[in-house]
Scaffold this motif. Structure first.
Motif, PDB file in Angstrom:
ATOM      1  N   ALA A 109      41.351  49.688  40.827  1.00 47.34           N
ATOM      2  CA  ALA A 109      40.888  49.895  39.455  1.00 47.34           C
ATOM      3  C   ALA A 109      41.063  48.620  38.632  1.00 47.34           C
ATOM      4  N   LYS A 110      42.161  47.926  38.848  1.00 47.96           N
ATOM      5  CA  LYS A 110      42.440  46.689  38.110  1.00 47.96           C
ATOM      6  C   LYS A 110      41.380  45.625  38.400  1.00 47.96           C
ATOM      7  N   LEU A 111      40.882  45.578  39.628  1.00 46.12           N
ATOM      8  CA  LEU A 111      39.861  44.592  40.011  1.00 46.12           C
ATOM      9  C   LEU A 111      38.543  44.814  39.268  1.00 46.12           C
ATOM     10  N   GLU A 112      38.331  46.047  38.771  1.00 45.50           N
ATOM     11  CA  GLU A 112      37.117  46.321  38.003  1.00 45.50           C
ATOM     12  C   GLU A 112      37.163  45.650  36.638  1.00 45.50           C
ATOM     13  N   GLY A 113      38.371  45.311  36.161  1.00 47.61           N
ATOM     14  CA  GLY A 113      38.518  44.530  34.937  1.00 47.61           C
ATOM     15  C   GLY A 113      38.194  45.249  33.639  1.00 47.61           C
ATOM     16  N   THR A 135      35.831  41.671  39.327  1.00 43.53           N
ATOM     17  CA  THR A 135      35.473  41.192  40.660  1.00 43.53           C
ATOM     18  C   THR A 135      35.156  42.354  41.597  1.00 43.53           C
ATOM     19  N   ALA A 136      34.888  43.525  40.997  1.00 46.92           N
ATOM     20  CA  ALA A 136      34.564  44.706  41.796  1.00 46.92           C
ATOM     21  C   ALA A 136      33.742  45.675  40.961  1.00 46.92           C
ATOM     22  N   THR A 137      33.032  46.541  41.644  1.00 49.28           N
ATOM     23  CA  THR A 137      32.273  47.596  40.990  1.00 49.28           C
ATOM     24  C   THR A 137      32.255  48.810  41.905  1.00 49.28           C
ATOM     25  N   THR A 138      32.000  49.960  41.320  1.00 47.12           N
ATOM     26  CA  THR A 138      31.985  51.205  42.090  1.00 47.12           C
ATOM     27  C   THR A 138      30.708  51.963  41.802  1.00 47.12           C
ATOM     28  N   SER A 139      30.147  52.558  42.834  1.00 43.12           N
ATOM     29  CA  SER A 139      28.959  53.389  42.675  1.00 43.12           C
ATOM     30  C   SER A 139      29.124  54.669  43.477  1.00 43.12           C
ATOM     31  N   GLU A 148      28.357  44.196  28.438  1.00 46.66           N
ATOM     32  CA  GLU A 148      29.813  44.060  28.318  1.00 46.66           C
ATOM     33  C   GLU A 148      30.440  43.791  29.687  1.00 46.66           C
ATOM     34  N   LEU A 149      29.984  44.523  30.704  1.00 45.47           N
ATOM     35  CA  LEU A 149      30.539  44.332  32.047  1.00 45.47           C
ATOM     36  C   LEU A 149      30.148  42.971  32.616  1.00 45.47           C
ATOM     37  N   ILE A 150      28.937  42.518  32.297  1.00 53.06           N
ATOM     38  CA  ILE A 150      28.521  41.179  32.743  1.00 53.06           C
ATOM     39  C   ILE A 150      29.461  40.127  32.172  1.00 53.06           C
ATOM     40  N   SER A 151      29.847  40.269  30.907  1.00 55.19           N
ATOM     41  CA  SER A 151      30.750  39.271  30.318  1.00 55.19           C
ATOM     42  C   SER A 151      32.088  39.251  31.056  1.00 55.19           C
ATOM     43  N   LEU A 152      32.537  40.409  31.558  1.00 54.19           N
ATOM     44  CA  LEU A 152      33.772  40.461  32.346  1.00 54.19           C
ATOM     45  C   LEU A 152      33.596  39.750  33.688  1.00 54.19           C
ATOM     46  N   VAL A 153      32.404  39.874  34.277  1.00 58.27           N
ATOM     47  CA  VAL A 153      32.115  39.166  35.531  1.00 58.27           C
ATOM     48  C   VAL A 153      32.121  37.656  35.286  1.00 58.27           C
TER      49      VAL A 153
END
Length: 123
Positions: free
Chosen positions: A73-77, A23-27, A12-17
């Motif tokens: 947070a918005k950049l995480e989509g 355009t961002a992710t958090t770890s 699901e997240l890949i489809s957003l990319v």
């Protein structure tokens, strides 16, 4: 080039990319891992291991979980793009990885750009 998957909801997240919404992710900050390198490329893989896309790190920030902003947070989509949604989903996920996780725990927020798309296994 490093290959990796998102920790949850990977496909699901890949489809957003792929659509440009993410355009961002958090770890979690793991002192045993290296920090992202600006300009470095990596491959995100679907759950079945198929290569989905290549991304390039454009920036990153190390911060406390409670320092996350609405803008980031918005950049995480994800979800409704709100900080509240981001905090709920990420807090629960990070807590499942580290029982000691809390609002003062350090995270790595990474910005990236899509370099190229791979094969969609659903096509």
């Amino acid at each position: 080039m490093e290959k990796w998957k998102f920790g949850i909801n990977n496909n699901e997240l890949i489809s957003l990319v792929l659509t440009g919404k993410k355009t961002a992710t958090t770890s979690l900050l793991d002192n045993n891992e290296k920090l992202p390198v600006i300009g470095e490329e990596s491959i995100i893989c679907y759950d079945d291991g198929t290569e989905a896309c290549i991304i390039r790190t454009t920036d990153f920030k190390v911060m406390k979980f409670n320092e996350m902003t609405e803008e980031y947070a918005k950049l995480e989509g994800e979800g409704d793009l709100s900080l509240d949604y981001w905090k709920k989903v990420h807090y629960d996920f990070f807590k499942s990885i580290d029982m000691d996780f809390n609002n003062n725990s350090k995270i790595v927020f990474e910005l990236f750009e899509l370099v190229s798309k791979g094969v969609d296994p659903n096509e």
